[in-house]
Design a protein around this motif. Structure first.
Motif, PDB file in Angstrom:
ATOM      1  N   ARG A   1       9.194   2.254  -1.567  1.00 54.09           N
ATOM      2  CA  ARG A   1       9.064   1.211  -0.552  1.00 54.09           C
ATOM      3  C   ARG A   1       8.041   0.169  -0.987  1.00 54.09           C
ATOM      4  NH1 ARG A   1       7.251   2.924   5.370  1.00 54.09           N
ATOM      5  NH2 ARG A   1       5.395   3.579   4.233  1.00 54.09           N
TER       6      ARG A   1
ATOM      7  N   ARG B   1      16.651  11.869   5.929  1.00 57.26           N
ATOM      8  CA  ARG B   1      15.473  11.439   6.678  1.00 57.26           C
ATOM      9  C   ARG B   1      14.252  12.220   6.211  1.00 57.26           C
ATOM     10  NH1 ARG B   1      17.238  11.074  12.818  1.00 57.26           N
ATOM     11  NH2 ARG B   1      16.478  13.186  12.647  1.00 57.26           N
TER      12      ARG B   1
ATOM     13  N   SER C   1       3.585   7.931   5.217  1.00 57.29           N
ATOM     14  CA  SER C   1       3.776   6.927   6.275  1.00 57.29           C
ATOM     15  C   SER C   1       5.184   6.368   6.328  1.00 57.29           C
ATOM     16  CB  SER C   1       2.818   5.749   6.118  1.00 57.29           C
ATOM     17  OG  SER C   1       1.519   6.203   6.144  1.00 57.29           O
ATOM     18  N   LEU C   2       6.160   7.208   6.137  1.00 54.57           N
ATOM     19  CA  LEU C   2       7.541   6.753   6.318  1.00 54.57           C
ATOM     20  C   LEU C   2       7.859   6.811   7.804  1.00 54.57           C
ATOM     21  CD1 LEU C   2       9.252   8.707   3.415  1.00 54.57           C
ATOM     22  CD2 LEU C   2       8.479   6.349   3.424  1.00 54.57           C
ATOM     23  N   LEU C   3       8.769   5.952   8.246  1.00 51.75           N
ATOM     24  CA  LEU C   3       9.181   6.012   9.631  1.00 51.75           C
ATOM     25  C   LEU C   3      10.140   7.199   9.775  1.00 51.75           C
ATOM     26  CD1 LEU C   3       9.836   2.213  10.280  1.00 51.75           C
ATOM     27  CD2 LEU C   3       7.702   3.460  10.176  1.00 51.75           C
ATOM     28  N   PRO C   4       9.756   8.182  10.587  1.00 54.43           N
ATOM     29  CA  PRO C   4      10.496   9.443  10.583  1.00 54.43           C
ATOM     30  C   PRO C   4      11.920   9.318  11.117  1.00 54.43           C
ATOM     31  CG  PRO C   4       8.746   9.479  12.233  1.00 54.43           C
ATOM     32  CD  PRO C   4       8.573   8.234  11.435  1.00 54.43           C
ATOM     33  N   TRP C   5      12.218   8.231  11.833  1.00 57.60           N
ATOM     34  CA  TRP C   5      13.565   8.113  12.405  1.00 57.60           C
ATOM     35  C   TRP C   5      14.518   7.361  11.474  1.00 57.60           C
ATOM     36  CZ3 TRP C   5       9.065   6.190  14.372  1.00 57.60           C
ATOM     37  CH2 TRP C   5       8.862   4.824  14.224  1.00 57.60           C
TER      38      TRP C   5
ATOM     39  N   PHE D   1       0.407   4.882   1.126  1.00 58.60           N
ATOM     40  CA  PHE D   1      -0.568   5.646   1.896  1.00 58.60           C
ATOM     41  C   PHE D   1      -0.550   7.107   1.473  1.00 58.60           C
ATOM     42  CE2 PHE D   1       0.692   2.029   4.432  1.00 58.60           C
ATOM     43  CZ  PHE D   1      -0.525   1.522   4.849  1.00 58.60           C
TER      44      PHE D   1
ATOM     45  N   ASN E   1      -0.446   9.894   3.188  1.00 61.71           N
ATOM     46  CA  ASN E   1       0.577  10.768   3.770  1.00 61.71           C
ATOM     47  C   ASN E   1       1.881  10.002   4.006  1.00 61.71           C
ATOM     48  OD1 ASN E   1      -0.715   9.246   5.570  1.00 61.71           O
ATOM     49  ND2 ASN E   1      -1.207  10.853   7.010  1.00 61.71           N
TER      50      ASN E   1
ATOM     51  N   VAL F   1       0.838  -1.198   0.000  1.00 66.55           N
ATOM     52  CA  VAL F   1       0.000   0.000   0.000  1.00 66.55           C
ATOM     53  C   VAL F   1       0.878   1.254   0.000  1.00 66.55           C
ATOM     54  CG1 VAL F   1      -1.869   1.216   1.184  1.00 66.55           C
ATOM     55  CG2 VAL F   1      -1.682  -1.270   1.405  1.00 66.55           C
TER      56      VAL F   1
ATOM     57  N   LEU G   1      13.833  -1.624   5.407  1.00 70.14           N
ATOM     58  CA  LEU G   1      12.962  -2.340   6.346  1.00 70.14           C
ATOM     59  C   LEU G   1      12.022  -3.269   5.594  1.00 70.14           C
ATOM     60  CD1 LEU G   1      11.862  -2.597   9.313  1.00 70.14           C
ATOM     61  CD2 LEU G   1      10.241  -0.817   8.704  1.00 70.14           C
ATOM     62  N   ALA G   2      11.414  -2.732   4.509  1.00 74.98           N
ATOM     63  CA  ALA G   2      10.491  -3.538   3.719  1.00 74.98           C
ATOM     64  C   ALA G   2      11.222  -4.675   3.007  1.00 74.98           C
ATOM     65  CB  ALA G   2       9.769  -2.646   2.711  1.00 74.98           C
TER      66      ALA G   2
END
Lengths: 336, 310
Positions: free
Chosen positions: B151, B135, B87-91, B83, B85, B81, B100-101
């Protein structure tokens, strides 16, 4: 590298610019604001203290002003080093005696060295207090962070635990202390205790009081992990443990640290009270001893302790803030 | 034409304090491999709900979704999916977000070096090579969405699901991303379901446009096949009679056949996300104007969506 590219702390920035001749008028105003005003505030405070203290006569004499307190601070430092010298001399004497004995009769067993039993100095007490507060704080964090994560993840657990948290959170350390003392006395009965009982009592009291800010902030941090991030985790089919490790924990780090900072502040406040009542060595006990002692110097010494407690509290808070800034990815989090 | 994805008789009911609320009723759709399908409709009509059911984030009350002969009942990377907005991990950096994916999907299948190559390839596809170690808070909204797409692509999904992927972007950035996406599609030929409220976007990108009726109990109203040659060029198409015909078809459906009256409109999205260009015919613009008067209905629909999408 040119001076203009050097990174300087923000409060030094105006000085650096002044040196570079960068709009000097503006820089002088900034210097006055960032350095002049705090100095002015401090000077006013010292003056008020000096003039106010002169009017207060206590059973122990006149309330000491800044000058007397400064003098006592020097005394306490001197006493510390005098005590250290005594300790060194004490050990040297024993060793000398042992050496003598060995010289007379090589077959004799050397006598075991006895520990020095002089009274702890002000600096020793500071060390003890720091050790105790860190033990209590670390213990509290080890409980609060995992529990906070569990509560944040599970709505049911939250409902179950929340009333307990709300009731125990406002309990004063003075109320916990008698309970903890008695329970520790009953439960902690090893013949050769690793820690002194008074230390255990202080650490447990500190833990009971400083647990809550971390617990609550961690739970809030975990609850507010965005739905989208949770959905990402679901689409990636992260296992439960990976979900916590890779999504939940990093996402709530800023909140966890906010909690930890509050907890450390609470821990330090609680510790002093606990030490006073539990007669555990530390700054609290120092204040209490001086209060009982009631010499003409006592008031000055107590004031030295008060200022030291404040200063250490401030330094601890700054350390946590530095750690938070270093660890947290959210550089916009409120960090003042 | 064998269907890769089969949505059959999907209905969904949400429990509310005022009794069950039927959001979707009998949605049927077959999607072939390599097909690009857009879902369009007024806000609150259940487009996102359809997508979330396909993603496995929501469970249909009746009916179901079959992907390559297997029923869908939980989320998974083969239905990645994108998304709205990002939806990335901000850190994590852009690279680490994709990593990660990739680590999760290709664990045990690709070597460390192959994974690195694959991550970089996907970031290259979305033109993010230059900023892959930045980042999310250091890059623009459009770049974040590019990373979000990278991603999803990196999971090598059978179906790529996009929930208003460009909805929160300004018109220029949006056009850039649409062009990038068409370029990627030429190369990968993914099967895509995209939700949009932008008529031009739907016509430009899609092979078929699925137009949804208004809720409650929303379903598919009409399906429009877009037979324009690829590659498509937005400038050339602007004067193309065929293109304009498709646009009018969609607009007619939205504003004549499914015209929203005040009491049936449900402005689900905050107006701030409706950043469509002045030249872009957009459904959302009208919604945001109407949503003020539709407080009563949106009050029922909004918590529902939030709750169940969660």
């Amino acid at each position: 590298m040119a001076i203009s590219q050097l990174q300087v702390p923000s409060w030094l920035e105006p000085f650096a610019r002044l040196l570079r001749g960068d709009r000097p008028g503006e820089q002088i105003v900034k210097v006055l604001r960032h350095v002049g005003l705090p100095l002015l505030g401090m000077a006013l405070f010292l003056m008020l203290w000096q003039s106010g203290a002169a009017h207060v006569n206590t059973s122990l004499g006149q309330l000491p002003g800044p000058a007397q307190v400064w003098e006592q601070a020097g005394n306490l430092k001197d006493e510390h080093f005098a005590e250290r010298e005594k300790a060194v001399a004490f050990y040297q004497r024993q060793e000398a005696r042992n050496a003598e004995r060995m010289a007379e009769n090589p077959d004799a067993k050397p006598r075991p060295i006895r520990g020095y039993t002089g009274k702890p100095t002000f600096l020793d007490q500071i060390g003890t207090s720091l050790k105790t507060v860190m033990s209590g704080f670390v213990l509290a964090s080890l409980i609060a962070i995992p529990l906070g994560i569990a509560i944040g993840l599970s709505g049911a657990l939250y409902s179950a635990v929340n009333p307990l948290v709300q009731v125990f959170k406002p309990v004063s350390p003075l109320a916990w202390l008698p309970l903890v003392t008695i329970v520790v006395a009953a439960v902690y009965t090893s013949p050769e205790p690793m820690f002194a009982k008074s230390y255990v009592v202080s650490v447990l009291t500190v833990m009971l009081c400083s647990l809550w800010p971390t617990l609550i902030n961690t739970a809030v941090g975990v609850t507010s992990v965005s739905t989208d991030l949770n959905n990402v985790s679901k689409v990636l089919r992260l296992t439960w443990l990976e979900h916590i490790r890779k999504i939940v924990l990093p996402a709530s780090v800023p909140m966890i640290f906010t909690g930890l900072r509050l907890s450390l502040g609470t821990a330090w406040m609680v510790l002093i009270a606990a030490e006073m009542l539990a007669q555990n060595p530390g700054l609290g006990k120092f204040v209490w001893d001086e209060f009982q002692n009631g010499s003409s110097q006592s008031l000055g010494r107590i004031m030295v302790a008060v200022l030291t407690i404040g200063l250490i509290g401030y330094v601890l808070d700054r350390c946590m803030l530095g750690l938070q800034r270093w660890v947290s990815w959210d550089k916009n989090a409120i960090t003042r | 034409m064998a269907a890769l994805l089969d949505i059959t008789g999907v209905s969904i009911e949400f429990k509310t304090d005022k009794g069950p609320f039927k959001a979707l009723d009998n949605v049927n759709l077959k999607i072939a491999e390599g097909e690009y399908v857009s879902l369009i409709g007024h806000s609150g009509c259940g487009k996102s709900t359809v997508l979330n059911i396909v993603a496995g984030l929501l469970q249909a009350t009746t009916g179901g979704v079959v992907l390559e002969g297997k029923e869908v009942n939980e989320p998974g990377p083969e239905r990645a999916v994108v998304f709205q907005n990002h939806s990335l991990l901000p850190w994590l950096t852009a690279y680490q977000n994709v990593e990660l994916a990739v680590k999760q999907v290709f664990r045990g299948q690709k070597s460390r070096a192959e994974m690195k190559e694959w991550i970089e390839y996907n970031l290259h596809l979305v033109h993010m090579d230059h900023a892959m170690h930045k980042r999310p808070d250091e890059i623009s909204g459009g770049m974040k969405q590019r990373v979000g797409i990278a991603r999803a692509l990196a999971m090598q999904p059978k179906v790529l699901l996009m929930d208003e992927p460009f909805g929160a972007l300004d018109a220029l950035t949006r056009a850039h991303l649409q062009d990038s996406l068409m370029e990627i599609q030429r190369e990968l030929n993914n099967t895509v379901i995209m939700i949009t409220h932008d008529v031009d976007e739907a016509v430009l990108l899609s092979d078929r446009i699925v137009m949804m009726t208004n809720g409650p109990a929303a379903t598919i109203g009409e399906i429009l096949s877009i037979e324009l040659d690829r590659p498509r060029d937005r400038l050339a198409l602007a004067d193309d009679p065929q293109y304009n015909h498709y646009r009018h078809e969609v607009l007619r459906f939205l504003y004549e056949k499914q015209r929203k009256t005040d009491d049936s409109s449900a402005g689900r999205k905050p107006p701030s996300t409706n950043t469509s260009a002045a030249t872009t015919a957009s459904v959302a613009d009208e919604d945001s104007a109407k949503s003020v008067t539709a407080e009563s209905v949106s009050a029922v629909v909004t918590p529902l969506h939030k709750k169940h999408v969660a």
